[in-house]
Write an enzyme that holds these catalytic residues in place. Structure first.
Site: not given
Ligand code: ARG
Length: 468
Positions: A165, A286, A292, A299
């Site tokens: 979980h 970024s 960043k 991803e």
């Protein structure tokens, strides 16, 4: 292989029956050359086996068969060297190759299609292509497994929290976590290998659907092309795309696995977890936020699992309710399958690069074991070993967790023996050794568990499986 721009010179194999031909746009709509051009070499291989068989069986003159064989070999060479370019104005790869053959040999070229249809031809080409390609996919999977298994070995003792979980659950090791990934990938390897074994039958000679009255030798062509046998039933031969579904399925499942691994990586690379530092060369920045460092590669692999799931859906829908035997709908099979196979191969390669350069932050991982009472299950098992029924032991450990929280303590080991005894008289001094994360992990040395020597055994089992 280089290509021409669409041309007007396309050879149409079925123009005899129709007085009026489809217009250019309609012709382009039903043509498949953009997708099936990658079957060129397999189409030639199939035609060579078919031509030689026609000669052996006396269906065409033996010297014509030899001339066809030689010229087809030359066409393959010319395509590979780039002196011959696939004509993207052709209807499909079959008509293109036959067209080139006929333009070079005249009537001899017109003999090659005896006893054959593009329906059995395309099924043969596709199976041949997959017989060549799927072992490479298996190679990619093996290579990926090796990278992960090496890392699992390196980190067989590196402690970290295991999650259920997404809540800290019990201490495990990074090696154990990585072997969990590997176990899924090894099953993927099995699915591709199984599919490969089942597709190893040759449809050539099935014709359009009903075989041929000519004395074909299907055993011979199957053997010449490296198939274990001809397919059993001519209608099934041209109607069946189970092998496409199986491979798209195996690919979709592999990509689902990669998407989950990548989700773990994305979380681990976050400031909040900081379990992993991805190499700068495997990260992106970024355009607006100067600080960043993003895990884009992970991803994107996660995202591409959407494509492969979609392709599987597309193929299942394509096949649903399709009347026997061949229908043009089947032409749509290749684009989805090729896209899936290209996608999984690219993702496996990127995943390997990203993983093999990543640095695991062992101290942070181990630090995350403090404070979540991950030892609570071990406290319960300690009491079970002293004879308490598990349900009571579970309740006692839960009450101890409550005691700790009430007193601002972060671990059950912060309680004194006297305090522990107020919850159960069974506690002795040895409880404290049982509560360290190392002890919790090494106690779980049963089959499948996270104890380092057991993880090393699991690594050994997988290494043996993938070396077969
Ligand atoms: N391009 C077709 C395919 O991919 C080849 C078979 C065409 N057969 C036919 N009868 N139109 O399925």
């Amino acid at each position: 292989m280089a290509e021409n721009t669409p041309s007007e010179s396309a050879q149409i194999l079925w123009s005899g029956r129709l007085e009026e031909k489809p217009g250019a746009q309609a012709f382009a709509f039903q043509s498949s050359i953009m997708v099936d051009k990658r079957l060129a070499l397999e189409d030639i291989q199939g035609s060579r086996a078919h031509a030689l068989m026609l000669g052996k069986q006396g269906i065409i003159p033996e010297e014509t068969a030899l001339a066809l064989d030689t010229e087809l070999a030359r066409i393959a060479q010319d395509l590979e060297s780039g002196t011959l370019k696939v004509d993207l104005g052709a209807e499909d790869i079959h008509s293109f190759i036959e067209g080139v053959l006929t333009s070079r040999l005249g009537d001899a070229g017109r003999m090659v299609h005896a006893g054959r249809s593009r329906n059995d031809q395309v099924a043969t080409d596709l199976r041949l292509y997959l017989k060549h390609l799927v072992p490479d996919v298996c190679g990619d999977l093996r290579e990926t497994l090796r990278v992960l298994l090496d890392q699992a070995e390196t980190y067989a003792e590196a402690l970290m929290p295991g999650y259920t979980h997404l809540q800290r659950a019990q201490p495990v090791t990074l090696g154990h976590h990585l072997v969990a990934w590997c176990t899924g990938l090894e099953r993927d390897l099995g699915r591709f290998t199984d599919a490969l074994a089942r597709l190893d039958e040759c449809p050539l000679g099935a014709g359009a659907l009903a075989g041929s009255g000519l004395p074909l030798d299907r055993e011979a062509t199957a053997r010449a092309l490296g198939f274990s046998a001809p397919t059993l039933n001519s209608m099934d031969s041209v109607a069946d795309r189970d092998f496409v579904l199986e491979l798209a399925g195996a690919t979709a499942i592999t990509m689902i696995h990669l998407s989950r691994f990548c989700e773990d990586l994305v979380m681990w690379a976050s400031e909040e977890f900081s379990f992993i530092t991805l190499a700068e060369s495997w990260s992106t920045g970024s355009s607006i936020m100067p600080q960043k460092k993003n895990p884009d590669f992970a991803e994107l692999i996660r995202g591409k699992a959407g494509r492969t799931t979609g392709n599987l859906m597309c193929l299942l829908t394509l096949m649903k309710g399709l009347p026997y035997a061949y229908d043009k709908d089947l032409q749509e099979d290749k684009e989805a399958l090729f896209d899936s196979l290209d996608t999984v191969r690219a993702c496996l390669s990127i995943f390997r690069g990203m993983m093999s350069t990543a640095v695991f932050n062992r101290d942070t991982m181990e630090g995350a074991l403090v404070g979540g009472f991950l030892e609570a299950t071990d406290v319960a098992e300690y009491l079970v070993r002293k004879g308490l029924p598990f349900r009571r032991a579970h309740e006692t450990a839960a009450l101890l967790v409550r005691d700790c929280i009430a007193h601002g303590q972060r671990s059950i080991s912060e309680r004194t023996l006297e305090e522990l005894k107020t919850r159960s008289a069974l506690f002795e001094r040895d409880i404290y050794q049982a509560l360290s994360p190392e002890a919790c992990v090494s106690a779980r040395n049963g089959a499948g568990g996270p104890a380092p020597e057991e993880v090393r055994r699991q690594i050994g089992v997988l290494r043996t499986k993938i070396s077969r």
